[in-house]
Design an enzyme around this catalytic site. Sequence first.
Site, PDB file in Angstrom:
ATOM      1  N   HIS A 131      -5.771  -5.062  -4.335  1.00 18.31           N
ATOM      2  CA  HIS A 131      -7.226  -5.654  -4.393  1.00 18.31           C
ATOM      3  C   HIS A 131      -7.384  -6.814  -5.154  1.00 18.31           C
ATOM      4  CE1 HIS A 131      -8.362  -1.283  -3.379  1.00 18.31           C
ATOM      5  NE2 HIS A 131      -8.743  -1.814  -2.282  1.00 18.31           N
TER       6      HIS A 131
ATOM      7  N   LYS B 191      -1.709  -4.894   4.453  1.00 15.52           N
ATOM      8  CA  LYS B 191      -1.294  -3.464   4.393  1.00 15.52           C
ATOM      9  C   LYS B 191      -2.058  -2.869   5.717  1.00 15.52           C
ATOM     10  CE  LYS B 191      -1.649   0.772   2.478  1.00 15.52           C
ATOM     11  NZ  LYS B 191      -3.075   1.265   2.636  1.00 15.52           N
TER      12      LYS B 191
HETATM   13  P1  AMP Z   1      -9.710  -1.146   0.923  1.00 14.47           P
HETATM   14  O1  AMP Z   1     -10.801  -0.965  -0.263  1.00 14.47           O
HETATM   15  O2  AMP Z   1      -8.899   0.096   1.311  1.00 14.47           O
HETATM   16  O3  AMP Z   1     -10.711  -1.266   2.203  1.00 14.47           O
HETATM   17  O4  AMP Z   1      -9.174  -2.462   0.906  1.00 14.47           O
HETATM   18  C1  AMP Z   1      -9.981  -3.598   0.722  1.00 14.47           C
HETATM   19  C2  AMP Z   1      -9.068  -5.069   1.242  1.00 14.47           C
HETATM   20  O5  AMP Z   1      -7.929  -4.654   0.237  1.00 14.47           O
HETATM   21  C3  AMP Z   1      -8.413  -4.759   2.610  1.00 14.47           C
HETATM   22  O6  AMP Z   1      -8.262  -6.125   3.328  1.00 14.47           O
HETATM   23  C4  AMP Z   1      -6.892  -4.272   2.134  1.00 14.47           C
HETATM   24  O7  AMP Z   1      -6.122  -4.759   3.588  1.00 14.47           O
HETATM   25  C5  AMP Z   1      -6.552  -4.883   1.069  1.00 14.47           C
HETATM   26  N1  AMP Z   1      -5.541  -4.072   0.564  1.00 14.47           N
HETATM   27  C6  AMP Z   1      -5.444  -2.791   0.317  1.00 14.47           C
HETATM   28  N2  AMP Z   1      -4.331  -2.232  -0.438  1.00 14.47           N
HETATM   29  C7  AMP Z   1      -3.513  -3.571  -0.448  1.00 14.47           C
HETATM   30  C8  AMP Z   1      -2.252  -3.595  -0.669  1.00 14.47           C
HETATM   31  N3  AMP Z   1      -1.392  -2.706  -1.504  1.00 14.47           N
HETATM   32  N4  AMP Z   1      -1.795  -4.877  -0.680  1.00 14.47           N
HETATM   33  C9  AMP Z   1      -2.493  -5.958  -0.279  1.00 14.47           C
HETATM   34  N5  AMP Z   1      -3.768  -5.648   0.257  1.00 14.47           N
HETATM   35  C10 AMP Z   1      -4.373  -4.513  -0.069  1.00 14.47           C
END
Ligand code: AMP
Length: 287
Positions: free
Chosen positions: A37, A150
Amino acid sequence: MRLIYDVKQLKHYLNSLKNEGNSIGFVPTMGALHAGHLALVRKAKNENSLCVCSIFVNPTQFNNADDLQKYPRTLESDLKLLQSENCDVVFLPTVEDMYPQGYNPVGVNLNGLDTRMEGAHRPGHFSGVVTVVSLFFDYVEPHRAYFGEKDFQQLRIIQQMVAEQNREIEIVPCPIIREENGLAMSSRNKRLSEHGKNIASNIYKSLCFASENANKYALNDLIENVKSQLAIIPEFELEYIEVLSENDLSPVSEINSKTKARMFVALYLEGVRLIDNMPLHLFESNQ
Ligand code: AMP
């Protein structure tokens, strides 16, 4: 760093900043923040005058009540991390703020991007994602929004949504950030044991194998090979392996220099659902 809980206040504050000529980079998250994030936040800060990050565990994108209930919530440490990245605004709405009249799904033609993988295995998931991101875009009206590869299917679906809705928002894809052992960072990793985190690195190893050997095997043999590598780990319960075109997420029949293809994996480990992916065209020039 300003914390905003209310949609009206958010709009008011951001409008005044935009009127002063500031550009806004937006990072929507569900919290339990990690380095993946923070990489998005850093990029948003670098490419815009201000970064707005939202933290909202969106119930409408969970197809499994247990997953929603167990989703990690670590607000205090999230805010510290955002502060350390000099994030400018954190938007923290409640479910009632986001859905004051209840859940009213935003309909968008996704051109079949939602039919496979997460769309097939998590009914209603992308309807919830599209709806919440569409509402966030209405409220924040960012110049750019940052999404991780991801969740590659989500990224493609949001790009399609923005095109369909004629929004002038640049969607910026961000590479996958991994643990030292290769495990793709995810908020859900917090639910894994140390042993689980160790063996989960085999997902990355198998994807690397596929990427490095994409030119050496027929595609079906490559997939079967990766399946048998994952099957060696008894704790893995494989949900799917797919090799799809990056463009329209349709199955490819072979790896060639014309089609950019990716391998996608979803599996359960210790009751936690993990997803990961990797391009299969990196080593094309070695042919
Ligand atoms: P989430 O909180 O899981 O909904 O993720 C929020 C954002 O962070 C989304 O755009 C995800 O794709 C991105 N994200 C989550 N994990 C990763 C990671 N390991 N590498 C890059 N982006 C990530």
